[in-house]
Design a protein around this motif. Structure first.
Motif, PDB file in Angstrom:
ATOM      1  N   GLN A  63       0.835  -1.213   0.000  1.00  0.00           N
ATOM      2  CA  GLN A  63       0.000   0.000   0.000  1.00  0.00           C
ATOM      3  C   GLN A  63       0.868   1.260   0.000  1.00  0.00           C
ATOM      4  OE1 GLN A  63      -2.700  -0.810   3.366  1.00  0.00           O
ATOM      5  NE2 GLN A  63      -4.387  -0.862   1.896  1.00  0.00           N
ATOM      6  N   LYS A  64       1.879   1.266   0.848  1.00  0.00           N
ATOM      7  CA  LYS A  64       2.774   2.423   0.876  1.00  0.00           C
ATOM      8  C   LYS A  64       3.610   2.492  -0.405  1.00  0.00           C
ATOM      9  CE  LYS A  64       3.069   3.750   5.671  1.00  0.00           C
ATOM     10  NZ  LYS A  64       3.929   4.095   6.831  1.00  0.00           N
ATOM     11  N   TYR A  65       3.989   1.339  -0.935  1.00  0.00           N
ATOM     12  CA  TYR A  65       4.733   1.304  -2.200  1.00  0.00           C
ATOM     13  C   TYR A  65       3.920   1.992  -3.299  1.00  0.00           C
ATOM     14  CZ  TYR A  65       7.467  -0.664  -6.104  1.00  0.00           C
ATOM     15  OH  TYR A  65       8.239  -0.823  -7.236  1.00  0.00           O
ATOM     16  N   ASP A  66       2.640   1.628  -3.391  1.00  0.00           N
ATOM     17  CA  ASP A  66       1.768   2.234  -4.405  1.00  0.00           C
ATOM     18  C   ASP A  66       1.630   3.741  -4.188  1.00  0.00           C
ATOM     19  OD1 ASP A  66       1.379  -0.262  -5.490  1.00  0.00           O
ATOM     20  OD2 ASP A  66      -0.598  -0.573  -4.602  1.00  0.00           O
ATOM     21  N   ALA A  67       1.504   4.144  -2.926  1.00  0.00           N
ATOM     22  CA  ALA A  67       1.334   5.572  -2.616  1.00  0.00           C
ATOM     23  C   ALA A  67       2.603   6.354  -2.957  1.00  0.00           C
ATOM     24  CB  ALA A  67       0.985   5.741  -1.140  1.00  0.00           C
ATOM     25  N   LEU A  68       3.769   5.774  -2.649  1.00  0.00           N
ATOM     26  CA  LEU A  68       5.029   6.453  -2.957  1.00  0.00           C
ATOM     27  C   LEU A  68       5.249   6.516  -4.468  1.00  0.00           C
ATOM     28  CD1 LEU A  68       7.517   7.776  -1.629  1.00  0.00           C
ATOM     29  CD2 LEU A  68       8.651   5.538  -1.741  1.00  0.00           C
ATOM     30  N   ALA A  69       4.883   5.434  -5.163  1.00  0.00           N
ATOM     31  CA  ALA A  69       5.036   5.393  -6.620  1.00  0.00           C
ATOM     32  C   ALA A  69       4.199   6.476  -7.300  1.00  0.00           C
ATOM     33  CB  ALA A  69       4.646   4.012  -7.158  1.00  0.00           C
ATOM     34  N   ALA A  70       3.045   6.783  -6.721  1.00  0.00           N
ATOM     35  CA  ALA A  70       2.158   7.813  -7.291  1.00  0.00           C
ATOM     36  C   ALA A  70       2.427   9.189  -6.686  1.00  0.00           C
ATOM     37  CB  ALA A  70       0.703   7.423  -7.047  1.00  0.00           C
TER      38      ALA A  70
ATOM     39  N   THR B  85       9.766  11.985   2.346  1.00  0.00           N
ATOM     40  CA  THR B  85      10.217  12.251   3.708  1.00  0.00           C
ATOM     41  C   THR B  85       9.495  11.377   4.733  1.00  0.00           C
ATOM     42  OG1 THR B  85       8.641  14.099   3.655  1.00  0.00           O
ATOM     43  CG2 THR B  85      10.976  14.634   3.339  1.00  0.00           C
ATOM     44  N   ASP B  86       8.574  10.529   4.290  1.00  0.00           N
ATOM     45  CA  ASP B  86       7.858   9.632   5.192  1.00  0.00           C
ATOM     46  C   ASP B  86       8.852   8.739   5.945  1.00  0.00           C
ATOM     47  OD1 ASP B  86       4.928   8.527   5.728  1.00  0.00           O
ATOM     48  OD2 ASP B  86       6.258   6.781   5.566  1.00  0.00           O
ATOM     49  N   PRO B  87       8.584   8.451   7.217  1.00  0.00           N
ATOM     50  CA  PRO B  87       9.502   7.607   8.000  1.00  0.00           C
ATOM     51  C   PRO B  87       9.793   6.247   7.359  1.00  0.00           C
ATOM     52  CG  PRO B  87       7.895   8.647   9.451  1.00  0.00           C
ATOM     53  CD  PRO B  87       7.488   8.988   8.047  1.00  0.00           C
ATOM     54  N   SER B  88       8.835   5.717   6.575  1.00  0.00           N
ATOM     55  CA  SER B  88       9.045   4.418   5.931  1.00  0.00           C
ATOM     56  C   SER B  88      10.175   4.489   4.899  1.00  0.00           C
ATOM     57  CB  SER B  88       7.756   3.927   5.262  1.00  0.00           C
ATOM     58  OG  SER B  88       7.341   4.830   4.241  1.00  0.00           O
TER      59      SER B  88
ATOM     60  N   ASP C 217      27.915   8.228   0.422  1.00  0.00           N
ATOM     61  CA  ASP C 217      27.892   8.590   1.847  1.00  0.00           C
ATOM     62  C   ASP C 217      26.512   8.279   2.425  1.00  0.00           C
ATOM     63  OD1 ASP C 217      28.046   9.608   4.372  1.00  0.00           O
ATOM     64  OD2 ASP C 217      28.204  11.713   3.758  1.00  0.00           O
ATOM     65  N   PRO C 218      26.343   7.062   2.997  1.00  0.00           N
ATOM     66  CA  PRO C 218      25.024   6.658   3.497  1.00  0.00           C
ATOM     67  C   PRO C 218      24.757   7.081   4.938  1.00  0.00           C
ATOM     68  CG  PRO C 218      26.515   4.763   3.305  1.00  0.00           C
ATOM     69  CD  PRO C 218      27.336   5.990   3.108  1.00  0.00           C
ATOM     70  N   SER C 219      25.447   8.116   5.411  1.00  0.00           N
ATOM     71  CA  SER C 219      25.362   8.474   6.834  1.00  0.00           C
ATOM     72  C   SER C 219      24.107   9.267   7.199  1.00  0.00           C
ATOM     73  CB  SER C 219      26.604   9.285   7.240  1.00  0.00           C
ATOM     74  OG  SER C 219      26.646  10.523   6.533  1.00  0.00           O
ATOM     75  N   ASP C 220      23.393   9.803   6.205  1.00  0.00           N
ATOM     76  CA  ASP C 220      22.253  10.671   6.502  1.00  0.00           C
ATOM     77  C   ASP C 220      21.004  10.273   5.709  1.00  0.00           C
ATOM     78  OD1 ASP C 220      20.619  12.714   7.363  1.00  0.00           O
ATOM     79  OD2 ASP C 220      21.652  14.306   6.245  1.00  0.00           O
ATOM     80  N   PRO C 221      20.375   9.156   6.087  1.00  0.00           N
ATOM     81  CA  PRO C 221      19.167   8.719   5.369  1.00  0.00           C
ATOM     82  C   PRO C 221      18.060   9.770   5.360  1.00  0.00           C
ATOM     83  CG  PRO C 221      19.961   6.991   6.830  1.00  0.00           C
ATOM     84  CD  PRO C 221      20.757   8.224   7.153  1.00  0.00           C
ATOM     85  N   LYS C 222      17.913  10.493   6.472  1.00  0.00           N
ATOM     86  CA  LYS C 222      16.859  11.505   6.564  1.00  0.00           C
ATOM     87  C   LYS C 222      17.118  12.650   5.579  1.00  0.00           C
ATOM     88  CE  LYS C 222      14.024  13.647  10.159  1.00  0.00           C
ATOM     89  NZ  LYS C 222      13.883  13.864  11.614  1.00  0.00           N
ATOM     90  N   GLY C 223      18.367  13.081   5.476  1.00  0.00           N
ATOM     91  CA  GLY C 223      18.726  14.136   4.536  1.00  0.00           C
ATOM     92  C   GLY C 223      18.532  13.705   3.096  1.00  0.00           C
ATOM     93  N   THR C 224      18.869  12.438   2.801  1.00  0.00           N
ATOM     94  CA  THR C 224      18.671  11.903   1.447  1.00  0.00           C
ATOM     95  C   THR C 224      17.188  11.849   1.107  1.00  0.00           C
ATOM     96  OG1 THR C 224      20.713  10.616   1.526  1.00  0.00           O
ATOM     97  CG2 THR C 224      19.020   9.886  -0.037  1.00  0.00           C
ATOM     98  N   ALA C 225      16.367  11.444   2.082  1.00  0.00           N
ATOM     99  CA  ALA C 225      14.916  11.395   1.865  1.00  0.00           C
ATOM    100  C   ALA C 225      14.376  12.787   1.528  1.00  0.00           C
ATOM    101  CB  ALA C 225      14.220  10.830   3.104  1.00  0.00           C
TER     102      ALA C 225
END
Length: 441
Positions: free
Chosen positions: A218-225, A231-234, A420-428
């Protein structure tokens, strides 16, 4: 650019293996015995395929000709189907049928009023013989325009059986087990994974498999659209999971820098080439073609796969791509074009290419015996068996500016994250900013 992932790659990597399989229900694959009702007519088909893929699709078109009497002409468009087809329509030279490689392009064609809805016969076949998800991806605003003829299975992790045997590990069932197995492989002298970070599309596929399993369909479909923000926590959670792999120098051949200098064919070479550097490589079913055609590996013996494992208590993901046949309103012979689509919807048509190799069909009625080898049968069984839980490649559903452009959007931002995978939140946050702009445009 986007199309290089499942077409130009497979064209240089087709699973051209043994040709001994028979068609559905046994017997010859020949499509003869038709009433030649289309004698004297020509159907023009446009698509991105070239090389061995074009050659194998021509076998399908030849079978249609033998059955109906129609002549066919295939026009290779290169990567940018939308631009090429648009210019042909404007020039009064529209093809009758287009093999569309992305959901987003199919939607674009439909919204421009270029497409004819599928005939009742084709619609009936799709409803009966395909999982509903394929009907969904072929439809725009409730009207079915596209028939998915060829699919890719993008939830397969390919490995060297020798490398895993020497390390004493078996194919894992969960993502955590996969990383643990990777450390064991690394301890035995090889890196765990060859990661093709030079090609941004491979990184989107890594993310999509993790996200689908961890966050759910469900979230996959929502993100795809883009109904859910990046920026969602998922999303942050999935990036964190992916980053755990990226930053582990034991797991990635050459570390992050080495991965960023490795393209897709080279990633396969690092596992199956003459000087192996890694035990595993993640990508779609088309990996087998590179391993077989370029490195003479026996598929199933020297090269095998396990399904992309479940992440964080979720179910194992099945991410797919595919080519949908559509009929253009402006084609000179759209009526005969629709007859071709009705033929492509049959297991008889799918069996022609399945026998030749380098092909998966979402058609449930295609006998698995039609495929050329056991590994192709296994990937096809996994794809069809997933039914409605299959999800189409997310970046292929996005506007090209975000999901399919080299050096931009999701491709570039995930390459930056690999670096540089140190900041997942910033990448999101950066992903959301790029997505918002692309979807607005």
């Amino acid at each position: 650019m986007m199309r290089r992932r499942t077409t130009l790659l497979t064209s240089c990597t087709a699973l051209a293996l043994a040709l001994g399989a028979t068609a559905c229900g046994g017997g010859n694959v020949s499509a003869g015995g038709g009433d030649k009702a289309l004698s004297g007519q020509t159907v023009t088909v446009a698509g991105v395929w070239s090389g061995s893929e074009q050659k194998n699709f021509q076998k399908v078109l030849d079978a249609f000709s033998a059955k109906t009497g129609a002549k066919t002409q295939f026009v290779s468009t290169g990567d940018n189907v939308s631009t090429v087809v648009g210019s042909k329509i404007e020039g009064g030279n529209a093809p009758d049928v287009v093999m569309v490689p992305q959901v987003g392009v199919l939607q674009q064609f439909a919204k421009k009023g270029w497409l004819k809805p599928l005939s009742p016969a084709a619609q009936q076949t799709v409803t009966a013989d395909y999982a509903p998800v394929w009907k969904k991806y072929g439809s725009v605003d409730g009207t079915l325009y596209g028939l998915y003829f060829k699919a890719a299975h993008k939830s397969t992790v390919w490995y060297s059986p020798d490398a895993l045997a020497q390390a004493g590990v078996k194919p894992p069932k969960t993502y955590d087990q996969m990383l643990k197995a990777g450390h064991t492989v690394s301890d035995s002298g090889l890196a765990a994974f060859a990661v093709a970070g030079q090609d941004g599309w491979t990184l989107t596929d890594w993310f999509e498999n993790i996200y689908l399993s961890q966050a759910g369909p469900q979230k996959y479909d929502a993100l795809a659209a883009h109904k859910l923000k990046w920026t969602d926590p998922s999303v942050v959670q999935a990036l964190t999971t992916l980053g755990k792999l990226f930053k582990d120098k034991q797991l990635v051949a050459g570390g992050q820098k080495g991965a960023l200098n490795t393209d897709f064919p080279s990633s396969v070479e690092k596992v199956f080439g003459p000087k192996p550097e890694a035990g595993m490589v993640y990508e779609g079913d088309f990996v087998a073609g590179v391993a077989h055609d370029q490195f003479q590996k026996s598929i199933g013996k020297d090269a095998n796969f396990f399904p992309f494992p479940a992440v964080g208590g979720g179910t194992a993901p099945v991410v797919s791509g595919g080519d949908a046949a559509v009929v253009l309103k402006d084609g000179k012979n759209a009526k005969a074009g629709m007859k071709l689509l009705e033929y492509l919807a049959t297991p008889e048509a799918a069996a022609v290419w399945a026998k030749a190799g380098g092909f998966l069909s979402p058609n449930k009625k295609l006998d698995l015996a039609s495929y050329a080898d056991d590994v192709a049968r296994a990937t096809a069984k996994s794809l069809v068996g997933a039914g409605d839980s299959v999800r189409f490649d997310m970046s292929d559903q996005a506007p090209a500016a975000f999901g399919g452009t080299k050096g931009a959007g999701e491709w570039k931002l995930l390459q930056d994250f690999l670096r540089d995978p140190s900041d997942p939140k910033g990448t999101a946050a950066k992903l959301e900013s790029a997505a918002a702009k692309a979807y607005q445009d």
